[in-house]
Every structure is written in C-alpha cells, then in structure tokens.
Design an enzyme around this catalytic site. Structure first.
Site, PDB file in Angstrom:
ATOM      1  N   HIS A 244       0.859  -1.193   0.000  1.00 38.19           N
ATOM      2  CA  HIS A 244       0.000   0.000   0.000  1.00 38.19           C
ATOM      3  C   HIS A 244       0.895   1.243   0.000  1.00 38.19           C
ATOM      4  CE1 HIS A 244      -2.846   3.003   1.477  1.00 38.19           C
ATOM      5  NE2 HIS A 244      -3.829   2.155   1.195  1.00 38.19           N
TER       6      HIS A 244
ATOM      7  N   CYS B  77      -3.705   2.835  -4.350  1.00 37.80           N
ATOM      8  CA  CYS B  77      -4.695   3.609  -3.589  1.00 37.80           C
ATOM      9  C   CYS B  77      -4.762   5.023  -4.158  1.00 37.80           C
ATOM     10  CB  CYS B  77      -4.294   3.627  -2.113  1.00 37.80           C
ATOM     11  SG  CYS B  77      -5.416   4.623  -1.116  1.00 37.80           S
TER      12      CYS B  77
ATOM     13  N   HIS C 128      -7.626   0.435  -4.360  1.00 37.04           N
ATOM     14  CA  HIS C 128      -8.460   1.201  -3.435  1.00 37.04           C
ATOM     15  C   HIS C 128      -8.893   2.432  -4.214  1.00 37.04           C
ATOM     16  CE1 HIS C 128      -6.461  -0.172   0.626  1.00 37.04           C
ATOM     17  NE2 HIS C 128      -7.078  -1.155   0.008  1.00 37.04           N
TER      18      HIS C 128
ATOM     19  N   ASP D 258     -12.874   3.086  -0.846  1.00 37.59           N
ATOM     20  CA  ASP D 258     -12.043   3.313   0.338  1.00 37.59           C
ATOM     21  C   ASP D 258     -12.829   4.154   1.326  1.00 37.59           C
ATOM     22  OD1 ASP D 258      -9.840   3.051   1.905  1.00 37.59           O
ATOM     23  OD2 ASP D 258      -8.444   3.969   0.532  1.00 37.59           O
ATOM     24  N   HIS D 259     -12.130   4.900   2.137  1.00 41.24           N
ATOM     25  CA  HIS D 259     -12.810   5.668   3.179  1.00 41.24           C
ATOM     26  C   HIS D 259     -14.021   6.406   2.628  1.00 41.24           C
ATOM     27  CE1 HIS D 259      -8.465   6.181   4.781  1.00 41.24           C
ATOM     28  NE2 HIS D 259      -8.890   4.938   4.860  1.00 41.24           N
TER      29      HIS D 259
ATOM     30  N   TYR E  34     -15.061   4.258   7.807  1.00 42.88           N
ATOM     31  CA  TYR E  34     -15.517   2.918   7.414  1.00 42.88           C
ATOM     32  C   TYR E  34     -16.988   2.645   7.738  1.00 42.88           C
ATOM     33  CZ  TYR E  34     -10.895   1.673   5.873  1.00 42.88           C
ATOM     34  OH  TYR E  34      -9.723   1.615   5.161  1.00 42.88           O
TER      35      TYR E  34
END
Ligand code: DNO
Length: 358
Positions: free
Chosen positions: A206, A244, A271, A316-317, A330
């Site tokens: 990541h 990401c 991501h 993702d978030h 999340y």
C-alpha cells in the site's frame, strides 16, 4: 473488476456481513486478524473462523488487508529474520484457505495520518482531514510528552497506551534514512516473494498515506518513480501494489490514471476514493464523485477498464453521513454509494464499448 468490501470482523465493525452482501456486486470481504500483533504468526483456527463467517453469506475471503510488517523488519534489525519466518508461515496458511492477495505497507511507526477524524463538511457530513502545517510543525518527541501530560490531546496512532513504544520507536528510527528503508524493504521482499509465488498469493504494498515524510520518519512508496523502483526490487508478478487513489492523490503531482496505466499488470488490488487537496497542502476525504474532489475518479476507473483490469477493487474511506456511528472512514452508507458510482462508470464504459461507441 471484482468488488470487495473491507470488514473489521465480528464485534469490531458496525457493518454486518448481511449488509455487505446486499451491496450490488460485492463478492467478498477484505479482512484481517486485527487482534494479532504485527510479527506474530496467524493461528489457523482464527483464520478458519473468519472463513466460516463469510461462507454463511456467500462472501469470499480472497483479499487480506493487512498482514502487518514488524518494525524490526523495517528497521533492519537482526531479529527481523524471526519475524520474516512468521510472515512466511502466515502466507502459507492464508493460501490454504484460498487467499489470493495480501495487502501490507512499509510505513515506519504510523499507518495513515490525519489531524481530524470528524471534520465537518459543508453538507453537514464529517470526514477525515489532514492539516499539513499542523503535522509539519510537530516535533514528535515533544508531542509524545504533551500527550502524556494531557491525554485528551491526541491523534490517531498516538493513543496514550502507545506512548512509551512511540518514544522508543522514534529513537530507533533516528538514523534510518530512506536508502536504509529501501534496503530493508528489498531484504524483506527477497525473502517473502518466493514463498508468495509458490503459494499463488500476490503481495500488494500500500502506498504511504500521506505520500511524504512525516515526523522526520522516512517514507518511500510515494510516487510513480518510487513505485517503479519498488517493482524492480523484485521483478515478479507476485510483487505488486495496492493502488490507492486517495493516498497517492494527496500529492497533486501524482497523476493517478497515468500511474495505473503504467503499472496495470502489477496491481492486484485497487483502493478507489477521492480526496480534495487544498493549495496549502491540507486535504479532506470527499465522496467518491469526481467533481467533489481533486482526483479524477472517472479517469481512474477508465484507466482500469482500458487496461482490462480483472483484479480486486474496494471503495475506500467514506464520509460519515446520515448520522451513522461507525469506525472513522468505514461506515456503510458512503462506501456503498461509492461502489454504485464506480459501477456506474464501469457499466457505462462496458456498454459503450460493446455498442462500439467508445
Ligand atoms: C486506511 C487503509 C490503510 C491500509 C494499510 C495497508 O484506511 O487504507 O490502513 O489498510 O496501510 O497496510
């Protein structure tokens, strides 16, 4: 693309597996044994427990995020070999239950760093926020002392119970340069990747979040050039990246769609999220929609589509919306909306391409 959704485990996540399976197109969970400290071998019974739980809902467990890397490996200490052996055993066990991708990171001391987990956006929702000047002005050892004196003043990763460990870690990293970190990463990969290959598991590092050095600690997975260097450390299909878009996108110099196009065959896991970057270097996480942030999510998905991407993707978030109580970033709602946005783009591209209109 194969859509998956992060799940922190029974009793550790506000989102249930039953809800996850109702999100259109989600095939599996992205999971980990969060209670096993970095460096320890994962027990098979606990792995099987997660598999059993996911099976009930028809969700696969093909993607693990993360098997964390012990600090001694990043520091290059002699004890690293012991932790690397444990890591290998964990890879072998995960292969036995069908895991295909393991995400991990090589950030010293901290994973992602933000200064506010609930920054209020114009629409009343809240989201993760990073204030550049605040982070840059922090002298880590002074901060450790400040938190010890006033436990209310804290940031994620700086929990009072971690303070002693933090002081020791900052000292340990004092003379570790970026080049040292590259060396230590190479050593780790040279040991791990052959095991991953034999077991059919793709390792996917990541990027650092944010993608620059903080608190005087080196960070190296930050840019297109550095990703290229990383992939060449061990040139194997099993040595890949978790691309990401939000982490890399926090630096406007990183052109995420171009990065995807260059490294597509080495991205087993994506991501996708958006982030709005300000001129002073601050950034806030927004909805996944292109017009809400600084990353062109349409171009990101198009890049994957045009590269014939068949890897795993997760939203993702997300923001915290509709009064949801959840782990920061999340929740269910905004990530589910994010998935529908990604499918919207993907399905349109597919349809247009089939009809010869692309
Ligand atoms: C944040 C995540 C990271 C990520 C790790 C991978 O929410 O994207 O915590 O899981 O850096 O090892």
């Amino acid at each position: 693309m194969k859509m998956v959704f992060r799940w922190f485990g029974e009793g550790n996540d506000s989102v249930s597996l039953n809800y996850i399976r109702q999100i259109p197109g989600v095939e599996g969970i992205v999971w980990a044994l969060h209670d096993i400290p970095a460096g320890e071998e994962w027990p098979m019974e606990k792995i099987l427990e997660v598999k059993k739980q996911a099976d009930v809902y028809g969700l696969n467990i093909n993607v693990v995020e993360s098997v964390n890397v012990h600090e001694d490996i990043k520091l290059g200490l002699p004890t690293r070999d012991y932790y690397i052996e444990n890591y290998k055993r964990t890879i072998e066990k995960l292969a036995q239950v069908g895991v295909k991708v393991i995400c991990y990171n090589f950030m010293p001391v901290f994973d992602w760093v933000r200064t506010d987990l609930y920054k209020v956006l114009k629409d009343g929702s809240t989201a993760l926020f990073y204030e550049h000047e605040k982070v840059m002005n922090i002298n880590p050892l002074e901060l450790v002392k400040m938190i010890a004196d006033n436990p209310k003043f804290t940031m994620p990763g700086w929990e009072p119970e971690r303070l002693k460990e933090l002081t020791n870690l900052f000292e340990a990293y004092q003379n570790v340069t970026e080049e040292d970190l590259w060396e230590n990463l190479k050593y780790f990969l040279e040991n791990i990747i052959p095991v991953a290959e034999v077991n059919g598991i793709k390792m996917a590092i990541h990027p650092d979040d944010p993608p620059w050095s903080i608190f005087g600690l080196p960070r190296i997975i930050t840019s297109r050039e550095n990703i290229r260097r990383f992939l060449n450390l061990v040139d194997s299909q099993y040595n890949g990246i978790t691309l990401c878009s939000g982490s890399l996108g926090a630096n406007p110099k990183n052109n995420v769609p171009e990065i995807i196009r260059e490294f597509a065959d080495r991205i087993p896991f994506a991501h996708i999220r958006n982030v709005k970057v300000y001129e002073n270097g601050d950034f806030i996480e927004t909805s996944h929609r292109t017009c809400d942030g600084s990353v062109d999510i349409f171009e990101v998905v198009k890049a994957y589509y045009e590269c014939g991407f068949t890897g795993y993707v997760r939203p993702d978030h997300g923001r915290h919306i509709w009064d949801e109580q959840c782990r920061p970033g999340y929740g269910l709602y905004d990530r589910a909306l994010g998935i529908m946005y990604l499918w919207g783009i993907w399905d349109s591209l597919e349809r247009m391409s089939k009809e010869g209109r692309l």
